[in-house]
Enzyme design. Structure first.
Site, PDB file in Angstrom:
ATOM      1  CG  ASP A 186      22.343  22.648  -6.227  1.00 21.48           C
ATOM      2  OD1 ASP A 186      21.408  23.348  -6.640  1.00 21.48           O
ATOM      3  OD2 ASP A 186      23.518  23.055  -6.159  1.00 21.48           O
TER       4      ASP A 186
ATOM      5  CG  ASP B  63      22.832   7.194 -13.092  1.00 23.11           C
ATOM      6  OD1 ASP B  63      22.246   6.859 -12.045  1.00 23.11           O
ATOM      7  OD2 ASP B  63      23.710   6.480 -13.616  1.00 23.11           O
TER       8      ASP B  63
ATOM      9  CG  ASP C  36      17.982  24.454 -10.242  1.00 20.81           C
ATOM     10  OD1 ASP C  36      17.288  24.757  -9.253  1.00 20.81           O
ATOM     11  OD2 ASP C  36      18.923  25.163 -10.657  1.00 20.81           O
TER      12      ASP C  36
ATOM     13  CE  LYS D  41      26.550   7.054 -10.240  1.00 16.10           C
ATOM     14  NZ  LYS D  41      25.832   6.668 -11.465  1.00 16.10           N
TER      15      LYS D  41
ATOM     16  CE1 TYR E   3      27.348  20.886  -4.131  1.00 15.80           C
ATOM     17  CE2 TYR E   3      25.440  22.100  -3.385  1.00 15.80           C
ATOM     18  CZ  TYR E   3      26.117  21.425  -4.378  1.00 15.80           C
ATOM     19  OH  TYR E   3      25.538  21.285  -5.619  1.00 15.80           O
TER      20      TYR E   3
END
Ligand code: NAD
Length: 362
Positions: free
Chosen positions: A246, A222, A250, A190, A135
C-alpha cells in the site's frame, strides 16, 4: 465479454465516462452494465456495496471502477463508508493480486520531483498482496490492556498474519509476471523484526526453486522505501504484503509525477479482475471537468490485456495515450510550460481520435 462499470463518486463518474468512450472506439463487442457504488450507492440504497452491485461484479468478466469517497461520509460508521465497497469487492471476488505499474512516460519526465536521469525510462511493477496481512487479520479491536507498558490503559490492536497458500500464490504471480519482463523479482519484507515476514521470506525463497530462470533478491521495507527514491530503475518486479505494498505503491506512483497517470489491476485466481486508477475520488476537483482520465483509460487497457484476452486492443490504447502526450496535450496535474492545458473531456476526445483516425500503429 461482460464488463461491470462502477463509476463511484467524485471524479469517478467523469473519468470512467472517458474510459468507456475509448472502449467504444475500439469496435469490440462488450456488454457493459453500470451500477452504483460507494457514496452514490449509500445515498440511493443505504449501503456502499448493495447486493445488486456485488452480484453484477461477480457475474462480469471484469470490473471497471472509478473511485469512491468524500469527506462528507467521514462521520458514518465504518461499515457504511464508501471505501468499504472496495474492501468488500476485493474480499468477495477474491482479488488477491494487485498490479501497479509505475511507468514514466518520456514526455512527463519533467513532472517528477526526482532528477530526470533517475526517472527517464522507469518501468517497474509493484505486486501487492491484497486480501491478507494486518488489514484483514483477526482479532482486532479496542480493549483495556492487561499487560504491555500501560496495564489498565485503553489500547487498540490489529493482527498481522499470512498463511502458506496466501504467500505461495502471490509469489507465483510475481515470478510469472517477471518471466514476461526482465526476469527479476525483489521480495520486500521486514523479516528482521516480524515473524510474519520471516515466514513470507522463507516461502518466497521456496517457491523460487520452481523459477530458476528468475533472479530473486530480498529487501527490508525501510531500505526499499529509500531505494525507490535513490535508484528506482534498479527494480523490475517488486512483490510484497498488503500494508507494505500500500505504502510503496503510492511512493512509486509519485515517482512518475502524477497519480493521475497510474492504472491498477486486482486479479483473482481465474483472472477476473477489478481495474481502477490508483488515485481516489479527488473531491477537491470533482465536477470541474479538469481531472486526468488517463489512469482510468490505461486501467481499461490493463483490463483488455489481463481479463478479456485482447492484448492488441490494449496496445492500441497505450499507443494512443503516448501519441496524445507527444502531441503536447496535458491536464492540469501534468501540465508544464510549453504544453497545452486541456480538460477531462478534451483529453478523452484526443485519445478516441488517436484510436479512430488510426494514426497509431501497434
Ligand atoms: P485523491 O487521490 O482523491 O486525491 C489526492 C490529490 O490528487 C488531490 O489533490 C486530487 O485533486 C489529485 N488527483 C487525484 N486524482 C487526480 C486526477 N485523475 N487528475 C488530477 N488530479 C488528481 O486522494 P485523497 O484526496 O486523499 O482522497 C479523496 C477521497 O478518495 C477520500 O474519500 C478517500 O478515502 C478516497 N480514496 C478512494 C480510493 C479508491 O476509490 N480506490 C483511493 C484513495 C482514496
Amino acid at each position: 465479454m461482460k464488463i461491470a462499470v462502477l463509476p463511484g463518486d467524485g471524479i469517478g463518474t467523469e473519468i470512467v465516462a472517458e474510459a468507456i468512450r475509448v472502449l467504444d472506439a475500439l469496435d469490440l463487442s462488450f456488454e457493459m452494465e453500470t451500477a452504483l457504488v460507494g457514496g452514490a450507492a449509500y445515498e440511493a440504497h443505504g449501503h456502499p456495496l448493495p447486493e445488486a452491485t456485488l452480484k453484477l461484479a461477480k457475474e462480469a468478466d471484469a470490473v471497471l471502477f472509478g473511485a469512491v469517497g468524500d469527506w462528507k461520509y467521514d462521520k458514518l460508521e465504518r461499515p457504511l463508508r464508501p471505501e468499504q465497497a472496495i474492501l468488500g469487492l476485493r474480499k468477495n471476488l477474491g482479488l488477491f493480486a494487485n498490479f501497479r505499474p509505475a511507468i514514466c512516460y518520456e514526455q512527463l519526465v519533467g513532472a517528477s520531483s526526482l532528477k530526470p536521469e533517475l526517472i527517464a525510462g522507469l518501468d517497474i511493477l509493484i505486486i501487492r498482496e491484497l486480501t491478507g496481512d494486518i488489514y484483514f487479520g483477526q482479532p482486532r479491536g479496542r480493549r483495556t490492556a492487561v499487560d504491555g507498558h500501560f496495564p489498565g490503559a485503553e489500547e487498540a490492536f490489529d493482527t498481522m498474519r499470512y498463511s502458506r497458500p496466501e504467500v505461495e500464490r502471490i509469489a507465483r504471480v510475481a515470478f510469472e509476471a517477471a518471466r514476461k519482463r526482465s526476469k527479476r523479482v525483489t521480495s520486500v519484507d521486514k523479516a528482521n523484526v516480524l515473524e510474519t515476514f520471516q515466514f513470507w521470506k522463507d516461502i518466497v525463497t521456496e517457491v523460487h526453486k520452481d523459477y530458476p530462470d528468475i533472479e530473486l533478491d530480498h529487501m527490508y521495507v525501510d531500505n526499499a522505501a529509500m531505494q525507490l527514491v535513490k535508484a528506482p530503475k534498479k527494480f523490475d518486479v517488486i512483490v510484497t504484503g498488503n500494508m507494505f505494498g500500500d505504502i510503496l505503491s503510492d511512493e512509486a506512483a509519485m515517482l512518475t509525477g502524477s497519480i493521475g497517470m497510474l492504472p491498477s489491476a486486482s486479479l483473482n485466481s481465474s483472472n477476473q479482475g477489478l481495474y481502477e486508477p490508483s488515485h481516489g475520488s479527488a473531491p477537491d476537483i470533482a465536477g470541474k471537468g479538469v481531472a486526468n482520465p488517463l489512469a482510468t483509460i490505461l486501467s481499461a487497457a490493463m483490463m483488455l490485456r489481463f481479463s478479456l484476452n485482447q492484448a492488441e486492443a490494449a496496445d492500441r490504447i497505450e499507443s494512443a495515450v503516448k501519441h496524445v502526450l507527444a502531441s503536447g496535450l496535458r491536464t492540469g496535474d501534468i501540465w508544464s510550460e510549453g504544453t497545452k492545458r486541456v480538460g477531462t473531456r478534451e483529453m478523452g476526445d484526443a485519445v478516441v481520435a488517436a484510436i479512430t483516425k488510426k494514426t497509431i500503429t501497434g
